[in-house]
Design a protein around this motif. Structure first.
Motif, mmCIF file in Angstrom:
data_model
loop_
_atom_site.group_PDB
_atom_site.id
_atom_site.type_symbol
_atom_site.label_atom_id
_atom_site.label_comp_id
_atom_site.label_asym_id
_atom_site.label_seq_id
_atom_site.Cartn_x
_atom_site.Cartn_y
_atom_site.Cartn_z
ATOM 1 N N THR A 80 -3.355 -4.690 6.610
ATOM 2 C CA THR A 80 -2.353 -5.279 5.723
ATOM 3 C C THR A 80 -2.210 -4.485 4.424
ATOM 4 O O THR A 80 -1.354 -4.793 3.596
ATOM 5 C CB THR A 80 -2.743 -6.739 5.399
ATOM 6 O OG1 THR A 80 -4.134 -6.772 5.032
ATOM 7 C CG2 THR A 80 -2.526 -7.627 6.613
ATOM 8 N N SER A 90 -9.877 -7.962 2.857
ATOM 9 C CA SER A 90 -9.075 -8.843 3.721
ATOM 10 C C SER A 90 -9.872 -9.305 4.939
ATOM 11 O O SER A 90 -9.721 -10.437 5.406
ATOM 12 C CB SER A 90 -7.798 -8.123 4.179
ATOM 13 O OG SER A 90 -6.902 -8.034 3.094
ATOM 14 N N TYR A 96 -4.651 -11.882 2.174
ATOM 15 C CA TYR A 96 -4.010 -10.677 1.631
ATOM 16 C C TYR A 96 -4.615 -10.348 0.259
ATOM 17 O O TYR A 96 -5.208 -11.211 -0.413
ATOM 18 C CB TYR A 96 -2.502 -10.889 1.508
ATOM 19 C CG TYR A 96 -1.763 -10.614 2.806
ATOM 20 C CD1 TYR A 96 -1.215 -9.359 3.055
ATOM 21 C CD2 TYR A 96 -1.623 -11.598 3.780
ATOM 22 C CE1 TYR A 96 -0.539 -9.098 4.241
ATOM 23 C CE2 TYR A 96 -0.955 -11.343 4.972
ATOM 24 C CZ TYR A 96 -0.409 -10.082 5.195
ATOM 25 O OH TYR A 96 0.244 -9.817 6.371
ATOM 26 N N LEU A 361 -3.830 -8.946 12.970
ATOM 27 C CA LEU A 361 -4.009 -8.313 11.656
ATOM 28 C C LEU A 361 -5.466 -8.409 11.214
ATOM 29 O O LEU A 361 -6.211 -9.281 11.687
ATOM 30 C CB LEU A 361 -3.128 -9.013 10.616
ATOM 31 C CG LEU A 361 -1.639 -9.102 10.949
ATOM 32 C CD1 LEU A 361 -0.907 -9.923 9.887
ATOM 33 C CD2 LEU A 361 -1.016 -7.722 11.062
ATOM 34 N N ALA A 402 4.848 -8.810 11.208
ATOM 35 C CA ALA A 402 3.656 -8.607 10.387
ATOM 36 C C ALA A 402 4.057 -8.072 9.019
ATOM 37 O O ALA A 402 4.995 -7.275 8.901
ATOM 38 C CB ALA A 402 2.726 -7.609 11.078
ATOM 39 N N TYR A 404 2.988 -6.122 5.390
ATOM 40 C CA TYR A 404 2.104 -5.070 4.871
ATOM 41 C C TYR A 404 2.422 -4.861 3.410
ATOM 42 O O TYR A 404 3.588 -4.969 3.002
ATOM 43 C CB TYR A 404 2.381 -3.780 5.651
ATOM 44 C CG TYR A 404 1.552 -2.590 5.219
ATOM 45 C CD1 TYR A 404 0.308 -2.326 5.781
ATOM 46 C CD2 TYR A 404 2.029 -1.685 4.259
ATOM 47 C CE1 TYR A 404 -0.452 -1.223 5.396
ATOM 48 C CE2 TYR A 404 1.282 -0.583 3.871
ATOM 49 C CZ TYR A 404 0.046 -0.350 4.443
ATOM 50 O OH TYR A 404 -0.695 0.740 4.058
#
Ligand SMILES: [Ca+2]
Length: 495
Positions: A80, A90, A96, A361, A402, A404
């Motif tokens: 991430t 993470s 996050y 993730l 997802a 990022y």
């Protein structure tokens, strides 16, 4: 009667007595299964395309292939935030970086916050952290730790051991062997009546690459196949991409090529080729040591009887550019850097030899392990358990996109801050630090991400929708806006 299983236990005690007599930590909700040990092995900067079961063109990794043949390989596991400390934070928190505080490598992890080992301890887990830590503050939540300071050293590494922080002790030998020795030693000494979480974090294959003599011998004369995007000229891409200081041609240091300086008469593509060969030989030789040591761990698990009830995970904190796009290093949301290798074996639970393409993730790791340990997943954890996926079943509700977010600028390699969304087919990225630029790739039509179609008329409706989805993800994950204020383009250059 030897008590090996829950059934034996029930037979011994009589079913009526069982519920009251079981310590709560012994059993997970899987019938007949004790709470599993969790052996989490993570290397540093090991790209999935340097693992043969992922189709590597550049090396063979028989022990990782062995692990994959006995478990599940994930082809779409993503980080991430593609640098060391943020990814580690993470993994520990399931959150996050804007929530766990580790936006970049320069910050210090707040060890008072909720982490995976702290959540597992009340469930009876013995917890240990061995190897590269990289979060600056003293590790918390671990019964035992033995970690290398900062990046650590390849030869005769220093370690900090619980009880004497921040003093260091030196261990003679090669770091990958020593971390493996220490991991095995912990498992041998662990109380067999209680499960364990062991985080075994290799320093390798982080730069500057220093293989041990045995593995260097295997690679020193090898000709490594070049990637198809080695000479990407960045046409149509952003200034953020063109300005990054991570090209083989202009930004590689002699420390990256085994201390050797390229012959003076080389330039342009010839220079790139020379540097590619020299850095990759060193990088791959470091990985060969990891692979051998994975074999040692797997053999130990088998002979010690721990194999059946131990979840073994192999991953890397993020991927790496192996000359892809003319680069080394990581950070960008391009596939080679974004993708983490992920292989998980859990005999009798995870089907053997499976390949999964769902997007998972690094923030999903903690809730997944908690789920297997039958520990309630706190609501503030942002990742999701993929336990069902590991059993071979994908839920219809599993994520289809997802998020990022990379923050570290200005810093090594001068990659501008950016965030983005990746779906199964598309990727949309916004560089927002010193630039305000977008890239869009159709990964089905252009899996190597050579053609930025952000301005293509064919994709405008889709891009509008993806932006909405991206902003929805920011809202879902509580990303504050503006994210963060635009920054000046740095005049600093490291080259
Ligand atoms: Ca890393």
């Amino acid at each position: 009667m030897e008590i090996k299983t829950r059934r034996d236990f029930i037979k011994t005690l009589g079913a009526g007595a069982v519920a009251a007599s079981l310590p709560s930590w012994i059993y997970s909700c899987a019938p007949g299964k004790k709470k599993p040990n969790i052996l989490f092995i993570m290397s540093d900067d090991h790209a999935a395309h340097a693992i043969s079961c992922y189709g590597s063109q550049v090396n063979q990794t028989p022990q990782l292939d062995r692990l994959a043949s006995e478990g599940m390989r994930f082809d779409n596991c993503f980080c991430t935030n593609g640098i060391c400390a943020p990814s580690r934070a993470s993994i520990l928190t399931g959150k996050y970086n804007h929530l766990n505080g580790m936006l970049d490598n320069k910050l210090e992890f707040d060890g008072s916050q909720q982490t995976l080992p702290k959540l597992l301890k009340p469930a009876g887990y013995q917890t240990a952290m061995i190897g590269k830590w990289h979060l600056k503050s003293e590790p918390t939540g671990f019964d035992y730790y033995k970690v290398v300071p900062d990046q650590g050293k390849y030869f005769d590494p220093l370690f900090r051991v619980k009880g004497s922080w921040p003093d260091t002790i030196e261990e003679k030998g090669y770091v990958t062997d020593i971390i493996t020795d220490e991991a095995i030693r912990f498992m041998q000494a662990a109380n067999p009546e209680k499960p364990f979480l062991l985080m075994c974090h290799h320093k390798a294959p982080h730069r500057p690459w220093m293989p041990d003599p045995k593995h260097w011998e295997q690679f020193k004369d090898r000709e490594i196949p070049e990637p198809p995007t080695l000479f990407d000229n960045y046409a149509g891409k952003t200034e953020a991409v063109k300005n990054a200081e991570m090209t083989l041609e202009r930004h590689m240091h002699p420390m990256d090529t085994g201390g050797l300086t390229a012959p003076e008469n080389l330039s342009g593509q010839d220079l790139v080729r020379w540097r590619y060969q020299h850095y990759m030989r060193n990088y791959l030789a470091c990985i060969a040591s990891i692979d051998d040591n994975i074999g040692r761990i797997l053999d130990f698990l088998k002979t010690s009887g721990l194999e059946e009830n131990t979840i073994v995970v192999y991953t890397s904190d993020q991927g790496f550019f192996l000359g892809d796009h003319g680069w080394f290093d990581k950070r960008f949301m391009y596939e080679e850097s974004l993708r983490m290798p992920l292989i998980i074996r859990y005999p009798g639970v995870v089907p053997k030899g499976q390949v999964n393409e769902d997007m998972v993730l690094n923030v999903d790791f903690a809730p997944t392990f908690l789920d297997f340990a039958n520990v309630a997943i706190p609501e503030d954890i942002q990742g999701e358990s993929f336990r069902k996926i590991l059993r071979g079943r994908t839920s219809k509700n599993w994520r289809q996109s997802a998020y990022y977010h990379y923050y570290e600028y200005p810093a090594w390699h001068m990659v501008d801050a950016h965030y983005g969304i990746r779906t199964n087919r598309y990727k949309l990225v916004h560089y927002y630090g010193y630039t305000d630029e977008w890239e869009f790739f159709d990964l089905q039509e252009d899996p190597r991400e050579m053609d930025n179609c952000y301005n293509s008329p064919d994709y405008q409706n889709l891009i509008r929708q993806l932006k909405e989805d991206l902003y929805d993800l920011q809202k879902k994950y509580k990303v504050e806006k503006p994210v963060p204020k635009q920054i000046e383009k740095s005049e600093i250059s490291l080259f």
